[in-house]
Design a protein around this motif. Structure first.
Motif, PDB file in Angstrom:
ATOM      1  N   ALA A 179      -2.915  -6.799   1.003  1.00 47.23           N
ATOM      2  CA  ALA A 179      -3.757  -7.856   0.339  1.00 47.23           C
ATOM      3  C   ALA A 179      -3.324  -9.083   1.282  1.00 47.23           C
ATOM      4  CB  ALA A 179      -3.410  -8.248  -0.805  1.00 47.23           C
ATOM      5  N   ALA A 180      -2.027  -9.319   1.627  1.00 51.50           N
ATOM      6  CA  ALA A 180      -1.371 -10.280   2.370  1.00 51.50           C
ATOM      7  C   ALA A 180      -2.003 -10.423   3.850  1.00 51.50           C
ATOM      8  CB  ALA A 180       0.105 -10.323   2.290  1.00 51.50           C
ATOM      9  N   LEU A 181      -1.754  -9.162   4.386  1.00 46.11           N
ATOM     10  CA  LEU A 181      -2.751  -9.085   5.794  1.00 46.11           C
ATOM     11  C   LEU A 181      -3.989  -9.209   5.888  1.00 46.11           C
ATOM     12  CD1 LEU A 181      -2.143  -8.195   8.795  1.00 46.11           C
ATOM     13  CD2 LEU A 181      -2.728  -5.919   8.106  1.00 46.11           C
ATOM     14  N   TYR A 182      -4.763  -9.087   5.119  1.00 46.60           N
ATOM     15  CA  TYR A 182      -6.196  -9.362   4.886  1.00 46.60           C
ATOM     16  C   TYR A 182      -6.401 -10.780   4.548  1.00 46.60           C
ATOM     17  CZ  TYR A 182     -10.849  -9.746   2.637  1.00 46.60           C
ATOM     18  OH  TYR A 182     -12.060 -10.027   2.637  1.00 46.60           O
ATOM     19  N   ALA A 183      -5.391 -11.528   3.721  1.00 46.76           N
ATOM     20  CA  ALA A 183      -5.634 -13.124   3.500  1.00 46.76           C
ATOM     21  C   ALA A 183      -5.114 -13.623   4.861  1.00 46.76           C
ATOM     22  CB  ALA A 183      -4.975 -13.159   2.562  1.00 46.76           C
ATOM     23  N   ALA A 184      -4.210 -13.231   5.513  1.00 43.94           N
ATOM     24  CA  ALA A 184      -4.057 -14.073   6.606  1.00 43.94           C
ATOM     25  C   ALA A 184      -4.913 -13.788   7.501  1.00 43.94           C
ATOM     26  CB  ALA A 184      -2.676 -13.459   7.269  1.00 43.94           C
ATOM     27  N   PRO A 201       2.521   1.837 -22.947  1.00 39.96           N
ATOM     28  CA  PRO A 201       1.618   2.577 -21.982  1.00 39.96           C
ATOM     29  C   PRO A 201       2.602   2.097 -20.597  1.00 39.96           C
ATOM     30  CG  PRO A 201       0.616   0.618 -22.838  1.00 39.96           C
ATOM     31  CD  PRO A 201       1.701   1.049 -23.679  1.00 39.96           C
ATOM     32  N   PRO A 202       2.548   2.953 -19.813  1.00 41.08           N
ATOM     33  CA  PRO A 202       3.020   2.876 -18.396  1.00 41.08           C
ATOM     34  C   PRO A 202       2.334   1.577 -17.809  1.00 41.08           C
ATOM     35  CG  PRO A 202       1.890   4.809 -18.195  1.00 41.08           C
ATOM     36  CD  PRO A 202       1.786   4.302 -19.747  1.00 41.08           C
ATOM     37  N   VAL A 203       3.246   1.069 -16.833  1.00 37.50           N
ATOM     38  CA  VAL A 203       2.418   0.111 -16.223  1.00 37.50           C
ATOM     39  C   VAL A 203       1.739   0.597 -15.056  1.00 37.50           C
ATOM     40  CG1 VAL A 203       2.960  -2.241 -14.526  1.00 37.50           C
ATOM     41  CG2 VAL A 203       4.418  -1.656 -16.763  1.00 37.50           C
ATOM     42  N   SER A 204       0.640   0.136 -14.632  1.00 38.35           N
ATOM     43  CA  SER A 204      -0.183   0.763 -13.413  1.00 38.35           C
ATOM     44  C   SER A 204       0.170  -0.101 -12.272  1.00 38.35           C
ATOM     45  CB  SER A 204      -1.656   0.822 -13.809  1.00 38.35           C
ATOM     46  OG  SER A 204      -2.107  -0.507 -13.927  1.00 38.35           O
ATOM     47  N   ALA A 205       0.021   0.669 -11.016  1.00 32.94           N
ATOM     48  CA  ALA A 205       0.371  -0.108  -9.789  1.00 32.94           C
ATOM     49  C   ALA A 205      -1.135  -0.590  -9.541  1.00 32.94           C
ATOM     50  CB  ALA A 205       0.717   1.017  -8.856  1.00 32.94           C
ATOM     51  N   PRO A 206      -0.917  -1.932  -8.777  1.00 29.40           N
ATOM     52  CA  PRO A 206      -2.276  -2.430  -8.275  1.00 29.40           C
ATOM     53  C   PRO A 206      -2.954  -1.584  -7.194  1.00 29.40           C
ATOM     54  CG  PRO A 206      -0.288  -3.476  -7.332  1.00 29.40           C
ATOM     55  CD  PRO A 206       0.045  -2.607  -8.295  1.00 29.40           C
ATOM     56  N   ALA A 207      -4.149  -1.742  -7.301  1.00 30.21           N
ATOM     57  CA  ALA A 207      -5.083  -0.869  -6.470  1.00 30.21           C
ATOM     58  C   ALA A 207      -4.962  -1.012  -5.093  1.00 30.21           C
ATOM     59  CB  ALA A 207      -6.635  -1.127  -6.888  1.00 30.21           C
TER      60      ALA A 207
END
Length: 56
Positions: A14-19, A2-8
């Motif tokens: 995500a890094a900007l949110y965490a910072a 199966p193809p690898v799905s990209a993260p949502a």
């Protein structure tokens, strides 16, 4: 296979949110610490004046 799905959520978003969450959390703790430092000496002085603490 199966193809690898990209993260949502993209990694940069995500890094900007965490910072931002960590920085706002730090600011909140600093504000709380400053407020407690300003209030606790007054509470200690009031307890001494009322005779609630032991001398020494």
């Amino acid at each position: 296979m199966p193809p690898v799905s990209a993260p949502a959520v993209p990694p940069d978003l995500a890094a900007l949110y965490a910072a931002r969450v960590l920085s706002v959390n730090l600011i909140g703790w600093l504000v709380l610490a400053i407020a407690l430092l300003r209030l606790l000496p007054e509470a200690g002085a009031k307890a001494d004046a009322d005779g609630l603490t032991e001398p020494g």
